[in-house]
Design a protein around this motif. Sequence first.
Motif, short mmCIF file in Angstrom:
data_model
loop_
_atom_site.label_atom_id
_atom_site.label_comp_id
_atom_site.label_asym_id
_atom_site.label_seq_id
_atom_site.Cartn_x
_atom_site.Cartn_y
_atom_site.Cartn_z
N ALA A 41 11.88 -0.07 -6.39
CA ALA A 41 10.64 -0.26 -5.63
C ALA A 41 10.49 -1.72 -5.19
N TYR A 59 10.36 -2.95 -1.38
CA TYR A 59 9.25 -3.78 -0.90
C TYR A 59 9.79 -5.03 -0.20
N ALA A 99 4.88 5.21 -11.83
CA ALA A 99 4.81 6.33 -10.88
C ALA A 99 5.27 7.63 -11.55
N LYS A 100 4.60 8.70 -11.20
CA LYS A 100 4.97 10.01 -11.72
C LYS A 100 6.09 10.59 -10.85
N SER A 101 7.20 10.88 -11.47
CA SER A 101 8.35 11.44 -10.75
C SER A 101 8.15 12.95 -10.59
N GLN A 128 0.81 -1.21 0.00
CA GLN A 128 0.00 0.00 0.00
C GLN A 128 0.85 1.27 0.00
N MET A 129 2.14 1.13 0.22
CA MET A 129 3.02 2.31 0.25
C MET A 129 3.17 2.89 -1.16
N PRO A 130 3.37 4.20 -1.26
CA PRO A 130 3.61 4.78 -2.58
C PRO A 130 4.86 4.17 -3.21
N PRO A 131 4.80 3.87 -4.49
CA PRO A 131 5.94 3.21 -5.14
C PRO A 131 7.23 4.02 -5.08
N LEU A 132 7.13 5.34 -5.09
CA LEU A 132 8.36 6.14 -5.00
C LEU A 132 8.96 6.08 -3.60
N THR A 133 8.14 5.82 -2.59
CA THR A 133 8.66 5.61 -1.24
C THR A 133 9.40 4.28 -1.17
N ARG A 178 3.74 -0.69 -10.62
CA ARG A 178 3.41 0.58 -9.96
C ARG A 178 4.62 1.52 -9.93
#
Length: 136
Positions: free
Chosen positions: A111, A115, A89-91, A18-23, A85
């Motif tokens: 990512a 994960y 993701a939008k950078s 569930q975490m943002p892919p950029l994170t 994802r």
Amino acid sequence: MIGGIDKTLRLTEDKAAQMPPLTLAYIGDSVFDLYVRTKYVLGCSKNAGALHAMSVRLVNARAQAEFAHRWMEHFTPEEADVFRRGRNAKSPSPPKNMSIADYKYATAMEAVIGYLYLTGQDERIDEILGTLAFEV
């Protein structure tokens, strides 16, 4: 190889997914870099400058994108979802000195590594990153 982190800092697979892919890519970038640096430090006796030069050949967007292309078909369904994802993701800022495609695939690979790291799947990280072509 990367383990040794306090188990309370691990996430369930559902929470990590569930975490943002950029994170995920943010932490995955560090894990990828640490893995490569550790492998070189333990595998050869060169000075820090030489170790750095060797490491940057593997830890850059172009090399990570090529590596991602080799691994895509071997991902589990969960890893493939994280990869997709991450790639989409939008950078916040466009990449400099690299193609957008390489940047997106490198981010996706990072990512996946993020994960796996956050969910405590160190053996899987070793399995994947252990196939990098290390020079000595």
